[in-house]
Design a protein around this motif. Structure first.
Motif, PDB file in Angstrom:
ATOM      1  N   GLY A  39       0.814  -1.212   0.000  1.00 46.95           N
ATOM      2  CA  GLY A  39       0.000   0.000   0.000  1.00 46.95           C
ATOM      3  C   GLY A  39       0.845   1.258   0.000  1.00 46.95           C
ATOM      4  N   ILE A  40       1.897   1.271   0.816  1.00 50.45           N
ATOM      5  CA  ILE A  40       2.796   2.432   0.859  1.00 50.45           C
ATOM      6  C   ILE A  40       3.463   2.639  -0.494  1.00 50.45           C
ATOM      7  N   LEU A  41       3.872   1.544  -1.129  1.00 40.84           N
ATOM      8  CA  LEU A  41       4.534   1.619  -2.434  1.00 40.84           C
ATOM      9  C   LEU A  41       3.632   2.257  -3.480  1.00 40.84           C
ATOM     10  N   ALA A  42       2.324   1.972  -3.390  1.00 48.14           N
ATOM     11  CA  ALA A  42       1.385   2.526  -4.376  1.00 48.14           C
ATOM     12  C   ALA A  42       0.881   3.906  -3.991  1.00 48.14           C
ATOM     13  N   GLY A  43       1.257   4.382  -2.802  1.00 44.67           N
ATOM     14  CA  GLY A  43       0.731   5.644  -2.301  1.00 44.67           C
ATOM     15  C   GLY A  43       1.375   6.873  -2.899  1.00 44.67           C
ATOM     16  N   THR A  44       0.929   8.018  -2.377  1.00 47.75           N
ATOM     17  CA  THR A  44       1.306   9.312  -2.946  1.00 47.75           C
ATOM     18  C   THR A  44       2.794   9.607  -2.831  1.00 47.75           C
ATOM     19  N   ASP A  45       3.392   9.259  -1.700  1.00 51.40           N
ATOM     20  CA  ASP A  45       4.788   9.651  -1.453  1.00 51.40           C
ATOM     21  C   ASP A  45       5.811   8.802  -2.196  1.00 51.40           C
ATOM     22  N   VAL A  46       5.409   7.655  -2.761  1.00 53.38           N
ATOM     23  CA  VAL A  46       6.376   6.775  -3.419  1.00 53.38           C
ATOM     24  C   VAL A  46       6.135   6.790  -4.926  1.00 53.38           C
ATOM     25  N   THR A  47       5.241   5.929  -5.418  1.00 55.66           N
ATOM     26  CA  THR A  47       4.998   5.872  -6.866  1.00 55.66           C
ATOM     27  C   THR A  47       3.923   6.849  -7.313  1.00 55.66           C
ATOM     28  N   GLY A  48       3.018   7.215  -6.386  1.00 54.86           N
ATOM     29  CA  GLY A  48       1.933   8.122  -6.742  1.00 54.86           C
ATOM     30  C   GLY A  48       0.831   7.478  -7.548  1.00 54.86           C
ATOM     31  N   TRP A  49       0.791   6.152  -7.588  1.00 58.95           N
ATOM     32  CA  TRP A  49      -0.258   5.469  -8.349  1.00 58.95           C
ATOM     33  C   TRP A  49      -1.648   5.818  -7.826  1.00 58.95           C
ATOM     34  N   ILE A  50      -1.776   5.846  -6.516  1.00 56.28           N
ATOM     35  CA  ILE A  50      -3.084   6.082  -5.900  1.00 56.28           C
ATOM     36  C   ILE A  50      -2.943   7.200  -4.877  1.00 56.28           C
ATOM     37  N   ASP A  51      -3.774   8.219  -5.006  1.00 60.08           N
ATOM     38  CA  ASP A  51      -3.802   9.324  -4.054  1.00 60.08           C
ATOM     39  C   ASP A  51      -5.025   9.125  -3.159  1.00 60.08           C
ATOM     40  N   PHE A  52      -4.796   8.552  -1.997  1.00 61.23           N
ATOM     41  CA  PHE A  52      -5.904   8.227  -1.106  1.00 61.23           C
ATOM     42  C   PHE A  52      -5.599   8.742   0.291  1.00 61.23           C
ATOM     43  N   ALA A  53      -6.450   9.660   0.787  1.00 62.22           N
ATOM     44  CA  ALA A  53      -6.261  10.201   2.133  1.00 62.22           C
ATOM     45  C   ALA A  53      -7.601  10.468   2.795  1.00 62.22           C
ATOM     46  N   ASP A  54      -8.615   9.697   2.411  1.00 60.95           N
ATOM     47  CA  ASP A  54      -9.957   9.868   2.969  1.00 60.95           C
ATOM     48  C   ASP A  54     -10.089   8.969   4.199  1.00 60.95           C
ATOM     49  N   PHE A  55      -9.910   9.543   5.371  1.00 59.26           N
ATOM     50  CA  PHE A  55      -9.915   8.749   6.592  1.00 59.26           C
ATOM     51  C   PHE A  55     -11.306   8.248   6.947  1.00 59.26           C
ATOM     52  N   GLU A  56     -12.351   8.963   6.535  1.00 61.37           N
ATOM     53  CA  GLU A  56     -13.712   8.498   6.799  1.00 61.37           C
ATOM     54  C   GLU A  56     -14.003   7.219   6.022  1.00 61.37           C
ATOM     55  N   GLN A  57     -13.647   7.225   4.731  1.00 61.36           N
ATOM     56  CA  GLN A  57     -13.835   6.007   3.936  1.00 61.36           C
ATOM     57  C   GLN A  57     -12.944   4.886   4.438  1.00 61.36           C
ATOM     58  N   ALA A  58     -11.746   5.214   4.855  1.00 62.97           N
ATOM     59  CA  ALA A  58     -10.834   4.197   5.367  1.00 62.97           C
ATOM     60  C   ALA A  58     -11.415   3.533   6.613  1.00 62.97           C
ATOM     61  N   ARG A  59     -12.009   4.329   7.477  1.00 63.24           N
ATOM     62  CA  ARG A  59     -12.614   3.765   8.681  1.00 63.24           C
ATOM     63  C   ARG A  59     -13.803   2.874   8.337  1.00 63.24           C
ATOM     64  N   LEU A  60     -14.603   3.299   7.348  1.00 62.77           N
ATOM     65  CA  LEU A  60     -15.747   2.494   6.925  1.00 62.77           C
ATOM     66  C   LEU A  60     -15.296   1.160   6.346  1.00 62.77           C
ATOM     67  N   PHE A  61     -14.379   1.203   5.378  1.00 61.84           N
ATOM     68  CA  PHE A  61     -13.896  -0.034   4.751  1.00 61.84           C
ATOM     69  C   PHE A  61     -13.151  -0.902   5.765  1.00 61.84           C
ATOM     70  N   GLY A  62     -12.381  -0.265   6.634  1.00 62.47           N
ATOM     71  CA  GLY A  62     -11.660  -1.017   7.650  1.00 62.47           C
ATOM     72  C   GLY A  62     -12.597  -1.711   8.621  1.00 62.47           C
ATOM     73  N   THR A  63     -13.681  -1.042   8.982  1.00 61.00           N
ATOM     74  CA  THR A  63     -14.670  -1.642   9.889  1.00 61.00           C
ATOM     75  C   THR A  63     -15.334  -2.850   9.244  1.00 61.00           C
ATOM     76  N   ILE A  64     -15.711  -2.714   7.980  1.00 64.38           N
ATOM     77  CA  ILE A  64     -16.328  -3.844   7.275  1.00 64.38           C
ATOM     78  C   ILE A  64     -15.368  -5.025   7.219  1.00 64.38           C
ATOM     79  N   ALA A  65     -14.105  -4.740   6.923  1.00 61.25           N
ATOM     80  CA  ALA A  65     -13.102  -5.812   6.867  1.00 61.25           C
ATOM     81  C   ALA A  65     -12.935  -6.477   8.229  1.00 61.25           C
ATOM     82  N   LEU A  66     -12.903  -5.682   9.290  1.00 61.38           N
ATOM     83  CA  LEU A  66     -12.751  -6.248  10.631  1.00 61.38           C
ATOM     84  C   LEU A  66     -13.960  -7.084  11.027  1.00 61.38           C
ATOM     85  N   VAL A  67     -15.143  -6.671  10.615  1.00 64.81           N
ATOM     86  CA  VAL A  67     -16.352  -7.462  10.885  1.00 64.81           C
ATOM     87  C   VAL A  67     -16.225  -8.842  10.252  1.00 64.81           C
TER      88      VAL A  67
END
Length: 493
Positions: A39-67
Motif C-alpha cells: 500500500g505504501i509503495l502505491a501511495g502518494t509519497d512513493v509511486t503516486g499510483w493512488i492518491d488516497f487520504a480519505d480517513f472516513e472512507q478508510a474507517r468504513l472499509f476497515g470496519t467492514i473488513a474487521l467485521v
C-alpha cells in the motif's frame, strides 16, 4: 481516475500482496507488514499510483473488513477449546488493556511531555491486540493449543475495550471539563452486555434460518451467512452496543451448533476473510505518508512507545492478567510475544482525525509506526520464542474425516467426502467386507487424483477419499461411522 484504471490497479495490488506472502514465509515476517508495504509503495509519497487520504472512507472499509475477519475467527472457534481459556482471555482483554494503556500513558506524559488527555489516548490506541494480525500470525503455527486458544480469544474479545477507551479519551481530549469516568464505566458495561446478548440472539436466529430455509441455489447460503454477520454488527452498533463483540459471538454460536453446508460456508468465510485482510492492510498503507512518518519527532516518540510496549507494558500486563490462572512462565512468554498490534489501532487512530483533534495527525503516525514495529519485532521473534520455551508442538494427525457438502439434484440428499484414516480397521479391506448402513452409498473412490468406480471387490487404503451419497444433515452420523470403523468399535446410530 477512470474505472478501468482503478480495477487494473486493484488487480495489480492484490496480485503483489498475494505474491509477497511467499516472501513473508521465507523471511519469517508477518504478512501484514508486506501488505502494508504494498500500500505504501502505491501511495502518494512513493509511486503516486493512488492518491488516497480519505480517513472516513478508510474507517468504513476497515470496519467492514474487521467485521468479516472477526466473524470468521468466531466461526473457527470451538466452544470446547474456548471455554477453558475464556476467564484468562477476558482478563487479558480488560485488565491487560487497562494496564497497557496506563503504562503507555505514564511514559507519554512524564517522559515525552504529552498532556494527560493525549497521553491516555495514545495508550488506548495501542492498548489492545488485533484479531486480524493474531489470527494471521497463528495460522499454520505449531504452537501449544492452550496458548493458541488463549491468544485467539483475547484478540477476539478485547476490541470493545479498545474502542471504548479510544472514544472516552478522545472526548476527554476535546472537552476535559465534561469528562466523567463513572459514566464511562456504565457505558462500557452496557456496550459489552448488550453486544453479547445481540450476538447470541442473532447467532441463534441465523442458525435456525439457515437450517430450515430451502433456497433454490446452494450458492445463496454463503451470502445468507455474511448477511448475518453484517446484521449482527449493524444492530449492535445502532443500539450503541459493541458491534465487534456481537459479530464475534455470532460466529462462535454458528461454529458450535449444527449448520447445513458447514464446510463450504467455513471455507467461503475464510476466503472472504483473507481478501478483507489483504485489502484492509493495503488501504492502511495508502493512508501513510512516509515523509511525515520519518519526521525526527515522530520517530523518537514512536521508538519510545514501541520499546515501552514490547519490553515493559505487554509483559507486565500479561503477568498481572494471568496471575490468578494456571499459566507458567513459558506460556506467559509466548503470550507476551504474540500480542501483536494491527489494523484495529490504526483504524481507531482515525477517530481523533474525524473529530478534529489538533494532534490527530501526529497520533496517527505514532500509532502506525508503533504497530508496524511491534508486528515486525514480535511476529518475527515468535517462532524462535515458541521453540525456546519448548511449546512448539507437532500438528496432530486429524483422524476425524474431512467432510464437504455438495449439491445434488435430490434436495433431501447430499454427497460428502470422507478421508480414510491410515492404519485403521478398514485400511486394506474391500467395500463388501465393510458393514455400512443401508442409506449410505459409496459412489466414488479418489486415490492419488484418480477416480475409481467402486465395486464390492474395491480395496480401500489409507488416504483414500470416499464420496458417499447420504441423507441430508447426517454429518454426525458419518463422523460416528468413520470413528467406529477406525477404532474397531461397533457403530450405533
Amino acid at each position: 481516475m477512470n474505472e478501468a484504471t482503478v480495477l487494473l490497479l486493484a488487480g495489480i495490488l492484490l496480485l503483489l500482496a498475494i505474491i509477497t506472502t511467499k516472501f513473508a514465509v521465507r523471511l519469517n515476517v508477518p504478512t501484514l507488514i508486506l501488505f502494508v508495504f504494498v500500500g505504501i509503495l502505491a501511495g502518494t509519497d512513493v509511486t503516486g499510483w493512488i492518491d488516497f487520504a480519505d480517513f472516513e472512507q478508510a474507517r468504513l472499509f476497515g470496519t467492514i473488513a474487521l467485521v468479516i475477519i472477526l466473524f470468521d475467527g468466531g466461526l473457527n472457534t470451538r466452544w470446547k477449546n474456548f471455554k477453558p481459556v475464556l476467564p484468562a482471555a477476558l482478563s487479558l482483554a480488560t485488565i491487560g488493556v487497562l494496564v497497557t494503556t496506563g503504562l503507555i500513558a505514564v511514559v507519554a506524559h512524564y517522559l515525552l511531555d504529552f498532556s494527560w488527555p493525549i497521553a491516555l489516548l495514545i495508550g488506548a490506541l495501542v492498548g489492545s491486540t488485533d484479531a486480524a494480525a493474531v489470527f494471521s500470525l497463528l495460522n499454520g503455527q505449531s504452537i501449544d493449543q492452550k496458548v493458541k486458544h488463549t491468544l485467539e480469544a483475547e484478540s477476539g474479545t478485547n476490541d470493545p475495550m479498545a474502542v471504548f477507551l479510544t472514544i472516552l479519551f478522545t472526548e476527554f481530549a476535546l472537552s476535559p471539563a465534561a469528562f466523567s469516568i463513572g459514566q464511562g464505566i456504565v457505558a462500557l458495561l452496557y456496550e459489552m452486555g448488550l453486544g453479547l446478548l445481540i450476538g447470541l440472539v442473532i447467532g441463534w436466529g441465523l442458525t435456525t434460518l439457515m437450517n430450515r430455509i430451502q433456497l433454490q441455489s446452494s450458492a445463496l447460503y454463503p451470502t445468507l451467512l455474511i448477511s448475518g454477520a453484517l446484521l449482527s454488527y449493524g444492530v449492535a452498533t445502532s443500539l450503541h452496543a459493541s458491534g465487534f463483540l456481537a459479530v464475534y459471538v455470532t460466529g462462535i454460536w454458528l461454529s458450535n451448533h449444527d449448520l447445513i453446508y458447514r464446510d463450504i460456508l467455513v471455507r467461503f468465510s475464510g476466503s472472504l476473510s483473507h481478501l478483507a485482510e489483504v485489502g484492509m492492510f493495503i488501504m492502511l498503507g495508502l493512508l501513510v505518508f512516509p515523509k511525515q512518518l520519518l519526521d525526527p519527532q515522530t520517530l523518537l516518540v514512536s521508538a519510545v512507545i514501541v520499546l515501552t510496549l514490547v519490553l515493559i507494558a505487554r509483559p507486565l500486563a500479561v503477568f498481572l492478567s494471568l496471575l490468578p490462572f494456571p499459566y507458567n512462565i513459558r506460556e506467559q512468554s509466548v503470550i507476551t510475544a504474540a500480542g501483536l498490534r494491527g489494523a484495529v489501532p490504526i483504524i481507531l487512530a482515525t477517530y481523533p482525525l474525524s473529530s478534529g483533534l489538533p494532534e490527530a495527525n501526529l497520533l496517527f503516525n505514532i500509532v502506525f509506526f508503533t504497530v508496524m514495529t511491534s508486528a515486525l519485532l514480535q511476529g518475527t521473534a515468535l517462532p524462535w520464542i515458541v521453540k525456546l520455551m519448548k511449546l512448539d508442538v507437532k500438528p496432530l494427525i486429524d483422524v476425524e474425516p474431512l467432510i464437504q457438502f455438495m449439491t445434488v439434484a435430490n434436495p433431501n440428499a447430499e454427497i460428502v467426502e470422507v478421508s480414510v484414516p491410515s492404519f485403521c480397521r478398514i485400511d486394506g479391506k474391500t467395500l463388501q467386507e465393510i458393514e455400512m448402513p443401508q442409506d449410505l452409498l459409496v459412489v466414488a473412490v479418489i486415490r492419488n487424483d484418480a477416480i475409481i468406480t467402486p465395486r464390492g471387490q474395491t480395496r480401500l487404503i489409507g488416504g483414500d477419499q470416499l464420496l458417499i451419497l447420504t441423507p441430508k444433515q447426517s454429518e454426525e452420523r458419518i463422523r460416528k461411522l468413520i470413528a467406529s470403523l477406525g477404532l474397531g468399535q461397533p457403530f450405533s446410530d
